[in-house]
Design a protein around this motif. Structure first.
Motif, mmCIF file in Angstrom:
data_model
loop_
_atom_site.group_PDB
_atom_site.id
_atom_site.type_symbol
_atom_site.label_atom_id
_atom_site.label_comp_id
_atom_site.label_asym_id
_atom_site.label_seq_id
_atom_site.Cartn_x
_atom_site.Cartn_y
_atom_site.Cartn_z
ATOM 1 N N PHE A 183 0.849 -1.203 0.000
ATOM 2 C CA PHE A 183 0.000 0.000 0.000
ATOM 3 C C PHE A 183 0.885 1.255 0.000
ATOM 4 N N ILE A 184 1.898 1.241 0.860
ATOM 5 C CA ILE A 184 2.828 2.380 0.950
ATOM 6 C C ILE A 184 3.529 2.581 -0.391
ATOM 7 N N GLU A 185 3.948 1.470 -0.982
ATOM 8 C CA GLU A 185 4.678 1.542 -2.250
ATOM 9 C C GLU A 185 3.804 2.155 -3.349
ATOM 10 N N SER A 186 2.545 1.695 -3.429
ATOM 11 C CA SER A 186 1.699 2.218 -4.514
ATOM 12 C C SER A 186 1.367 3.684 -4.272
ATOM 13 N N LEU A 187 1.271 4.069 -3.007
ATOM 14 C CA LEU A 187 0.998 5.485 -2.701
ATOM 15 C C LEU A 187 2.184 6.363 -3.111
ATOM 16 N N LEU A 188 3.384 5.871 -2.852
ATOM 17 C CA LEU A 188 4.567 6.670 -3.175
ATOM 18 C C LEU A 188 4.853 6.710 -4.670
ATOM 19 N N ARG A 392 3.310 -7.161 -7.885
ATOM 20 C CA ARG A 392 4.718 -6.812 -8.133
ATOM 21 C C ARG A 392 5.061 -6.981 -9.614
ATOM 22 N N ILE A 393 4.496 -8.027 -10.232
ATOM 23 C CA ILE A 393 4.738 -8.226 -11.666
ATOM 24 C C ILE A 393 4.159 -7.041 -12.442
ATOM 25 N N ALA A 394 2.965 -6.606 -12.012
ATOM 26 C CA ALA A 394 2.319 -5.457 -12.670
ATOM 27 C C ALA A 394 3.255 -4.253 -12.639
ATOM 28 N N LEU A 395 3.842 -4.003 -11.490
ATOM 29 C CA LEU A 395 4.749 -2.856 -11.344
ATOM 30 C C LEU A 395 5.955 -3.001 -12.272
#
Ligand code: FMN
Length: 404
Positions: A183-188, A392-395
């Motif tokens: 969640f933190i990663e997608s927000l950043l 993670r693959i999506a990213l």
């Protein structure tokens, strides 16, 4: 899953404050810290005095490589870690676990310890992961405080349901550390990389009807496509999701079109494609459909039944030549010769990139949370990823788009 040394450094150069308050789930904040560090960011830990009753600051200090701040006045001369200096440096503050007490203090603007004072000085995004006994969580005062915090723009990672440490069942268990860190990663990563992109994503299976109550389909769950849609949205793209039937909720903020058959999928894509910049085809589209689809239910009359199938339209082969200005990304689920077959598909269909998806006894991606893929560029470069979550693959896929 990723092993330790293969973790992607998706948060490099980010500065995060991890606030830890006094609940039974403090030990899980240790895992959150470990995951954040693995993803490459610097973390300053701030604990309330009550939190130190559960886990000693030494554990957090050893993992973060920094002093842990507990008391408001413990370092009166160290201007590098006073609450204002810390607030100015942070890209994000997260509070894990957040007690009922800290929710109340944050919601009311009380500043009687370092963490609650820091909260008032912070201007960066704040992520709060509450955890408490289910009755405490349902208490109207706690719910009111959560509503207030949401209205103030705080991001809440909802607690889960299940067995709680206090031996009762209900909502209140801290979200899983990996969920909090994702969640933190997608927000950043939000609103930056893919800001001007309009991405069409196809997802899920198709259903080819034999009669009104029977169809031919496949085990695609849609998870890969929905993960790409959610992640692309969080990276600032306008996302159009064309999906066959799945059990998934369309991600927030995504333009959604539900379809059933391959022909419906093609027709829907044709209607929306003019404005898009990128197309990512994750859908498992049926290659064949029954030649005759009965308008009425077929009765069980004979011991055997022969069904003739005809080819469905090939969506990529139909559209790629008509829209050569778009960037086309395909998926290839293969049981044999993974990379070779995927390369052939990329060449045959004139794609810009293809994601080869391993289907084997060890890796069965349909319906799973994880997958094992190889990303292959048009110029021949291959990136083999270890088994990892579809998010993670999506990213990984989406980070490549600006370089195509
Ligand atoms: C064993 C034990 C477990 C606790 N677990 C929680 C909890 O999970 N959530 C919570 O909100 N409070 C919990 N509390 C109560 C808090 O510790 C208490 O409200 C305290 O004042 C919180 O202080 P802080 O928010 O400054 O850390 C627990 C208390 C004890 C003794």
């Amino acid at each position: 899953m990723l092993n330790e040394s293969e973790t992607l450094k998706t948060l490099t150069d980010r500065e995060i404050i991890l606030g830890v308050t006094g609940g039974i789930a403090v030990y899980k904040a240790v895992e959150v810290l470990r995951l954040l560090i693995k993803r490459g960011c610097g973390v300053s830990v701030v604990m309330t005095p009550h939190a130190t009753e559960f886990v000693r600051p030494l554990t957090f200090a050893a993992l973060s490589g920094r002093n842990v701040i507990v008391k408001m006045f413990q370092n009166p001369h160290d201007m590098q870690i006073d609450h204002i200096a810390l607030a100015n440096r942070a890209d994000l503050m997260c509070v894990v676990p957040a007690t009922a007490n800290i929710l109340g203090k944050f919601a009311c603007g009380i500043a009687d310890d370092f963490l609650s004072t820091l909260f008032l000085a912070i201007t960066c995004p704040v992520v709060i992961a509450p955890a408490m006994n289910a009755n405490m969580y349902q208490n109207p005062a706690v719910q009111r405080n959560l509503d207030t915090l949401k209205k103030l723009g705080m991001e809440i990672v909802e607690p889960g349901e299940g067995d709680l440490a206090c031996k009762i069942k209900g909502k209140g268990r801290l979200a899983e550390p990996e969920t909090i860190v994702d969640f933190i990663e997608s927000l950043l990563n939000k609103n930056t990389l893919l800001k001007d992109y309009i991405i069409l994503i196809s997802a899920g299976p198709t259903q080819e009807f034999l009669d009104p109550v029977r169809f031919l389909s496949n085990p695609s769950s849609g998870k890969m496509g929905y993960s790409i849609a959610k992640t692309a949205r969080s990276m600032g793209a306008h996302v159009i999701l064309v999906s066959g039937p799945t059990n998934l909720e369309p991600p927030q903020g995504v333009e959604f079109h539900g379809v059933r058959t391959a022909s419906e999928m093609l027709d829907t894509i044709k209607k929306v494609i003019a404005s898009v910049t990128h197309v990512i085809m994750t859908a498992a589209v049926a290659c064949y459909r029954p030649k005759i689809s009965s308008a009425k239910k077929i009765k069980k009359e004979n011991n055997s039944m022969v069904v003739e199938f005809e080819r469905n339209p090939d969506i990529l082969q139909t559209l790629v030549p008509q829209y050569p200005d778009k960037i086309w990304i395909g998926f290839a689920a293969e049981t044999d010769n993974l990379v070779e077959n995927a390369r052939n598909k990329m060449r045959r269909k004139n794609l810009n990139m293809i994601v080869a998806n391993e289907v084997s006894a060890d890796h069965y991606p349909f319906g799973a949370e994880t997958s094992k893929v190889v990303i292959i560029d048009k110029d021949g470069k291959e990136k083999m990823l270890p088994e990892m979550t579809k998010d993670r693959i999506a990213l990984e896929i989406l980070k490549k788009l600006p370089k195509i």
